[in-house]
Design an enzyme around this catalytic site. Sequence first.
Site, short mmCIF file in Angstrom:
data_model
loop_
_atom_site.label_atom_id
_atom_site.label_comp_id
_atom_site.label_asym_id
_atom_site.label_seq_id
_atom_site.Cartn_x
_atom_site.Cartn_y
_atom_site.Cartn_z
N SER A 57 0.87 -1.18 0.00
CA SER A 57 0.00 0.00 0.00
C SER A 57 0.90 1.22 0.00
CB SER A 57 -0.85 0.00 1.27
OG SER A 57 -1.51 1.23 1.46
N TYR A 63 -2.48 -1.38 10.33
CA TYR A 63 -2.38 -1.48 8.87
C TYR A 63 -1.04 -0.93 8.39
CZ TYR A 63 -4.12 -1.15 4.02
OH TYR A 63 -4.32 -1.28 2.66
P1 NAD Z 1 -11.51 -6.08 -0.49
O1 NAD Z 1 -12.14 -6.00 0.85
O2 NAD Z 1 -12.27 -5.72 -1.70
O3 NAD Z 1 -10.91 -7.54 -0.72
C1 NAD Z 1 -10.21 -8.21 0.30
C2 NAD Z 1 -10.12 -9.68 -0.07
O4 NAD Z 1 -9.43 -10.36 0.98
C3 NAD Z 1 -11.49 -10.35 -0.20
O5 NAD Z 1 -11.45 -11.32 -1.20
C4 NAD Z 1 -11.67 -11.02 1.17
O6 NAD Z 1 -12.56 -12.11 1.17
C5 NAD Z 1 -10.24 -11.45 1.41
N1 NAD Z 1 -9.97 -11.73 2.81
C6 NAD Z 1 -10.15 -10.95 3.90
N2 NAD Z 1 -9.81 -11.62 5.00
C7 NAD Z 1 -9.39 -12.85 4.61
C8 NAD Z 1 -8.90 -13.99 5.26
N3 NAD Z 1 -8.78 -14.04 6.61
N4 NAD Z 1 -8.59 -15.08 4.53
C9 NAD Z 1 -8.72 -15.07 3.19
N5 NAD Z 1 -9.16 -14.02 2.50
C10 NAD Z 1 -9.49 -12.92 3.19
O7 NAD Z 1 -10.19 -5.19 -0.34
P2 NAD Z 1 -9.16 -4.59 -1.42
O8 NAD Z 1 -9.26 -3.13 -1.32
O9 NAD Z 1 -9.29 -5.26 -2.73
O10 NAD Z 1 -7.80 -4.99 -0.72
C11 NAD Z 1 -6.93 -5.98 -1.23
C12 NAD Z 1 -5.51 -5.69 -0.76
O11 NAD Z 1 -5.11 -4.43 -1.28
C13 NAD Z 1 -5.37 -5.57 0.76
O12 NAD Z 1 -4.15 -6.17 1.17
C14 NAD Z 1 -5.34 -4.08 0.98
O13 NAD Z 1 -4.66 -3.74 2.15
C15 NAD Z 1 -4.61 -3.63 -0.26
N6 NAD Z 1 -4.80 -2.23 -0.59
C16 NAD Z 1 -6.04 -1.73 -0.83
C17 NAD Z 1 -6.18 -0.38 -1.14
C18 NAD Z 1 -7.52 0.23 -1.43
O14 NAD Z 1 -7.58 1.47 -1.49
N7 NAD Z 1 -8.58 -0.52 -1.63
C19 NAD Z 1 -5.05 0.42 -1.20
C20 NAD Z 1 -3.81 -0.11 -0.94
C21 NAD Z 1 -3.70 -1.45 -0.65
#
Ligand code: NAD
Length: 271
Positions: A153, A166
């Site tokens: 991130s 986080y």
């Molecule tokens: P999201 O909530 O849309 O997806 C998260 C995914 O992780 C889902 O498929 C969920 O089922 C899965 N998940 C959660 N807990 C779990 C567990 N215990 N076991 C297995 N699967 C699990 O979120 P996103 O925004 O797509 O985030 C994905 C990654 O990207 C994360 O690591 C997040 O920190 C990172 N990220 C997101 C953003 C953003 O702005 N959305 C920015 C930077 C980084």
Amino acid sequence: MQTISAQSAGSELSGRTAIVTGSTSGIGLGIAQAFAAAGMNVMLNGFGDPAEIERTRALLAGTYGVKVAYSAADMSKPADIAAMVTEARAAFGHVDILVNNAGIQHVEAIETFPPEKWDAIIAINLSSAFHATRAVVAEMKARKWGRIINIASAHGLVASPFKSAYVAAKHGIVGLTKTVALETAEFGITANAICPGYVLTPLVQKQIPETAKARGITEEQVIRDVLLHAQPTRQFVTTEQLGALAVFLCTGAAASITGTALPVEGGWTAQ
Ligand code: NAD
């Protein structure tokens, strides 16, 4: 989910096999789709409605003519992670690419931050990447090819208030990425972290009311003055942009890119 056309990397990557953790939603699903469109076999993982997950699995497999499997492994459980890797080997023969993407968030001041949320975020956003990487690296070394992509991130590079767990986990995964890159550099393996800015996924939608409460502002103000304020482009990053970068990192053209933390955040950390 909109169909995307097969990418030019398709023929090069056709037949490669990937695990994408947390790919039932958001960024992980975007990467899984981009991989399938490039001809790769993909192991999906994550939580959600079983019927909807099966629809997604069948749609990806049918649209792109690749094998798509699903593991319900809980990334907070090391035994589940080992089982997911075993299932991927059973489905595809071996694992070429691992994307550590599963993640959760909690936004709260540190003095009231629930310890169980800290533990869950460290387990899912950081320790799961250690366990999964540990399970695939020996095979990648033996095959002299591999790609490990950690979805960190912008919060792996800089901090924001109220996100102690986080930010700690994401800085940690950047360090893990560098170490794995050094250990695997002579084996045709690369390890990189992608550092997205804000992407409008369920993870971000959920933190809008939490941030409004923590900062004492409205949800509209959170979007304008906190989320998009961080990004000079004033645009959310898209899952398609992140999927395309992940595909590129798997190509031969990216073989010399390793140990990096690649910002995809509209200029956030340039400030
Ligand atoms: P999201 O909530 O849309 O997806 C998260 C995914 O992780 C889902 O498929 C969920 O089922 C899965 N998940 C959660 N807990 C779990 C567990 N215990 N076991 C297995 N699967 C699990 O979120 P996103 O925004 O797509 O985030 C994905 C990654 O990207 C994360 O690591 C997040 O920190 C990172 N990220 C997101 C953003 C953003 O702005 N959305 C920015 C930077 C980084």
